[in-house]
Design a protein around this motif. Structure first.
Motif, PDB file in Angstrom:
ATOM      1  N   THR A 138       0.803  -1.236   0.000  1.00 60.46           N
ATOM      2  CA  THR A 138       0.000   0.000   0.000  1.00 60.46           C
ATOM      3  C   THR A 138       0.832   1.281   0.000  1.00 60.46           C
ATOM      4  N   TYR A 190      -0.222   1.924  -7.373  1.00 62.53           N
ATOM      5  CA  TYR A 190      -0.985   1.364  -6.250  1.00 62.53           C
ATOM      6  C   TYR A 190      -2.493   1.486  -6.514  1.00 62.53           C
ATOM      7  N   ASN A 217      -8.885   7.329   5.048  1.00 66.20           N
ATOM      8  CA  ASN A 217      -7.681   7.153   5.868  1.00 66.20           C
ATOM      9  C   ASN A 217      -7.949   6.358   7.140  1.00 66.20           C
ATOM     10  N   THR A 228       4.784   5.392   7.326  1.00 66.04           N
ATOM     11  CA  THR A 228       4.718   6.608   6.512  1.00 66.04           C
ATOM     12  C   THR A 228       3.502   7.451   6.884  1.00 66.04           C
ATOM     13  N   HIS A 229       2.640   6.930   7.766  1.00 70.38           N
ATOM     14  CA  HIS A 229       1.354   7.587   8.001  1.00 70.38           C
ATOM     15  C   HIS A 229       1.442   8.702   9.039  1.00 70.38           C
ATOM     16  N   LEU A 230       0.595   9.686   8.823  1.00 71.69           N
ATOM     17  CA  LEU A 230       0.635  10.905   9.628  1.00 71.69           C
ATOM     18  C   LEU A 230       0.523  10.657  11.137  1.00 71.69           C
ATOM     19  N   LEU A 266       3.393   8.776  12.925  1.00 69.45           N
ATOM     20  CA  LEU A 266       4.653   9.543  12.852  1.00 69.45           C
ATOM     21  C   LEU A 266       4.595  10.778  13.755  1.00 69.45           C
ATOM     22  N   PHE A 280       9.784  15.040  12.382  1.00 65.52           N
ATOM     23  CA  PHE A 280       8.497  14.996  11.685  1.00 65.52           C
ATOM     24  C   PHE A 280       8.385  16.195  10.753  1.00 65.52           C
ATOM     25  N   LYS A 281       7.966  15.885   9.528  1.00 64.66           N
ATOM     26  CA  LYS A 281       7.823  16.947   8.532  1.00 64.66           C
ATOM     27  C   LYS A 281       6.373  17.078   8.109  1.00 64.66           C
ATOM     28  N   PHE A 287       4.244  17.851   5.131  1.00 69.33           N
ATOM     29  CA  PHE A 287       4.507  17.880   3.691  1.00 69.33           C
ATOM     30  C   PHE A 287       3.619  18.899   2.982  1.00 69.33           C
ATOM     31  N   CYS A 341      -2.835  19.427   3.722  1.00 74.83           N
ATOM     32  CA  CYS A 341      -3.791  18.505   3.091  1.00 74.83           C
ATOM     33  C   CYS A 341      -4.886  18.083   4.053  1.00 74.83           C
ATOM     34  N   ARG A 390      -7.755  15.166   4.983  1.00 73.77           N
ATOM     35  CA  ARG A 390      -8.099  13.749   4.790  1.00 73.77           C
ATOM     36  C   ARG A 390      -9.293  13.380   5.668  1.00 73.77           C
ATOM     37  N   ARG A 435       4.691  16.225  -0.673  1.00 73.86           N
ATOM     38  CA  ARG A 435       5.072  14.858  -1.025  1.00 73.86           C
ATOM     39  C   ARG A 435       4.411  14.541  -2.372  1.00 73.86           C
ATOM     40  N   ASP A 437       0.329  13.550  -3.435  1.00 75.37           N
ATOM     41  CA  ASP A 437      -0.680  13.815  -2.403  1.00 75.37           C
ATOM     42  C   ASP A 437      -1.770  14.748  -2.944  1.00 75.37           C
TER      43      ASP A 437
HETATM   44  N1  UFG Z   1       1.849  13.739   6.081  1.00 77.59           N
HETATM   45  C1  UFG Z   1       2.768  14.667   6.527  1.00 77.59           C
HETATM   46  N2  UFG Z   1       3.922  14.186   7.089  1.00 77.59           N
HETATM   47  C2  UFG Z   1       4.184  12.865   7.229  1.00 77.59           C
HETATM   48  C3  UFG Z   1       3.212  11.930   6.772  1.00 77.59           C
HETATM   49  C4  UFG Z   1       2.059  12.408   6.202  1.00 77.59           C
HETATM   50  O1  UFG Z   1       2.592  15.863   6.409  1.00 77.59           O
HETATM   51  O2  UFG Z   1       5.264  12.513   7.722  1.00 77.59           O
HETATM   52  C5  UFG Z   1       0.615  14.240   5.462  1.00 77.59           C
HETATM   53  C6  UFG Z   1       0.464  13.766   4.032  1.00 77.59           C
HETATM   54  O3  UFG Z   1       1.106  14.635   3.156  1.00 77.59           O
HETATM   55  C7  UFG Z   1      -1.048  13.721   3.874  1.00 77.59           C
HETATM   56  C8  UFG Z   1      -1.572  13.440   5.279  1.00 77.59           C
HETATM   57  O4  UFG Z   1      -0.485  13.703   6.154  1.00 77.59           O
HETATM   58  O5  UFG Z   1      -1.496  14.982   3.495  1.00 77.59           O
HETATM   59  C9  UFG Z   1      -1.986  11.999   5.460  1.00 77.59           C
HETATM   60  O6  UFG Z   1      -0.909  11.172   5.034  1.00 77.59           O
HETATM   61  P1  UFG Z   1      -0.877   9.607   5.287  1.00 77.59           P
HETATM   62  O7  UFG Z   1       0.407   9.092   4.718  1.00 77.59           O
HETATM   63  O8  UFG Z   1      -1.183   9.305   6.702  1.00 77.59           O
HETATM   64  O9  UFG Z   1      -2.122   9.108   4.442  1.00 77.59           O
HETATM   65  P2  UFG Z   1      -2.375   9.219   2.872  1.00 77.59           P
HETATM   66  O10 UFG Z   1      -3.619  10.042   2.710  1.00 77.59           O
HETATM   67  O11 UFG Z   1      -1.206   9.607   2.091  1.00 77.59           O
HETATM   68  O12 UFG Z   1      -2.588   7.674   2.597  1.00 77.59           O
HETATM   69  C10 UFG Z   1      -3.813   7.061   2.431  1.00 77.59           C
HETATM   70  C11 UFG Z   1      -3.696   5.629   2.948  1.00 77.59           C
HETATM   71  C12 UFG Z   1      -2.636   4.902   2.149  1.00 77.59           C
HETATM   72  C13 UFG Z   1      -2.984   5.001   0.693  1.00 77.59           C
HETATM   73  C14 UFG Z   1      -3.126   6.433   0.266  1.00 77.59           C
HETATM   74  C15 UFG Z   1      -3.568   6.510  -1.152  1.00 77.59           C
HETATM   75  O13 UFG Z   1      -3.352   5.635   4.314  1.00 77.59           O
HETATM   76  O14 UFG Z   1      -2.571   3.555   2.558  1.00 77.59           O
HETATM   77  O15 UFG Z   1      -4.107   7.088   1.073  1.00 77.59           O
HETATM   78  O16 UFG Z   1      -3.868   7.806  -1.557  1.00 77.59           O
HETATM   79  F1  UFG Z   1      -2.005   4.435  -0.045  1.00 77.59           F
END
Ligand code: UFG
Length: 332
Positions: A83, A147, A176, A194-196, A199, A210-211, A213, A224, A226, A287, A290
């Motif tokens: 994923t 993906y 999410n 990798t998830h917000l 982290l 922690f950044k 993005f 962003c 979610r 990132r 996104d």
């Molecule tokens: N974010 C940060 N810093 C981090 C991690 C995330 O700022 O270190 C931000 C991301 O840019 C995003 C938000 O937090 O805006 C959420 O990010 P996540 O990685 O937690 O979740 P995503 O929305 O990117 O991911 C979700 C699902 C994934 C899937 C993806 C597909 O959790 O499994 O949607 O779009 F792959």
């Protein structure tokens, strides 16, 4: 005379969402059996669910046949997938093999052995860059990474298997997933993470970097947005979806979301409120891949499955995640 509990195979039951579904199925009177290769799932979490477990590959027909003959399941729930969006861009072959080819193998084996119900974990990533928010299930699906494409391909396969072979299926498009089981028994553990939420909690608790993005998105605070859904609510949707198939529904496609969203900075503020700790962060570039905003239109699932998000308030999501991570990270 007591009836035997229906057996449900849970492909990827050692993973984050699959393991929560296992717990809900158990408490709803089913016998879930985990099938996992532990490449990304966690053996200790599978054990904590107390479910039986078969270790092997979904690409291995002989293994699958053996497991299906042993348990004679009524249905299969399929959570096993890779994923990571970024990884899917750099290694598309592995993603299509794991997420599409192995799934097709599973479906073919089910067909051969007469298992006719399938519940599939799809994703909001199949919508790509949505034209409108909130996103309804009949929105255009134009994924922007392998993906999302791999998940959409399986959605198409399911539709064709239904038309040709009568496979009953439910597709859930997750937004999410977040949070952990209410008693902190199991929770989210990815490697790499990798998830917000995990982290940012780690940054608060352990001072890991922690950044954020991107702070220049067209949203109210520039970060962003979610639609965060508690993993227990996602698990519940799967049980309700299964029951609907059992009642004779042929096919169903549902978003799992709450219909409202939070920005990255709102999540950070809530983490600070719940934990009483500061989240030290720096602002970084966007990132790649996104979308600025992903929010589900969640009416179909509430109408057809009578599903409602019961644990998906942001504070409850974060408190349960925090309780789990404190335990998992061995923090006092
Ligand atoms: N974010 C940060 N810093 C981090 C991690 C995330 O700022 O270190 C931000 C991301 O840019 C995003 C938000 O937090 O805006 C959420 O990010 P996540 O990685 O937690 O979740 P995503 O929305 O990117 O991911 C979700 C699902 C994934 C899937 C993806 C597909 O959790 O499994 O949607 O779009 F792959």
């Amino acid at each position: 005379m007591s009836e035997k509990s229906p057996c449900i195979l849970i492909a990827g039951g050692a993973g984050y969402i699959g393991s929560h579904a296992v717990l809900d199925l158990k408490s709803s009177g089913y016998q879930p059996v985990i099938v996992d290769n532990f490449s990304r799932g966690n053996k200790d979490i599978a054990e904590l669910t107390g479910a039986e477990c078969e270790e092997g590959e979904l690409s291995d027909c002989a293994f699958l046949k053996k497991v299906i003959k042993k348990y004679n399941p009524d249905a299969v729930m399929h959570f096993a997938a890779w994923t990571y969006v970024g990884e899917s861009v750099s290694q598309p072959e592995r993603y299509y093999n794991n997420n599409v080819v192995a799934t097709l193998n599973l479906l073919s084996t089910m067909r051969e052995l007469g298992v006719g119900k399938f519940i599939f974990s799809s994703t909001a990533a199949t919508y790509g860059l949505p034209e409108a928010i909130p996103i309804p299930e009949d929105a255009v699906q134009a994924p922007i990474n392998p993906y999302g494409s791999s998940k959409l391909m399986v959605e198409r396969i399911l539709s064709d298997f239904n038309a040709a072979y009568g496979l009953q299926y439910t597709i859930f498009r997750y937004f999410n997933a977040a949070g952990a089981s209410s008693n902190a028994l199991i929770g989210e553990r990815h490697d790499p993470e990798t998830h917000l939420i995990p982290l940012a909690l780690s940054a608060a608790a352990k001072g890991t970097p922690f950044k954020v993005f991107g702070t220049d998105y067209p949203t109210q605070d520039g970060t962003c947005i979610r639609d965060y859904v508690h993993v227990d609510d996602i698990a519940r949707a799967h049980v309700l979806g299964l029951q609907r198939l059992e009642a004779g529904e042929e096919k169903g496609i549902y978003n799992i979301g709450t219909g409202s969203g939070y920005s990255v900075l709102e999540v950070i503020n809530t983490i600070e409120k719940v934990t009483g700790l500061k989240v030290p962060y720096e602002v970084a570039d966007r990132r790649a891949g996104d979308p600025p905003e992903l929010i589900a239109k969640a009416e179909r699932i509430s109408k057809d499955l009578k599903w409602h998000a019961r644990h998906s308030g942001l504070e409850e999501i974060i408190s349960t995640a925090w309780a789990w991570h404190r335990k998992d990270w061995d923090l006092t």
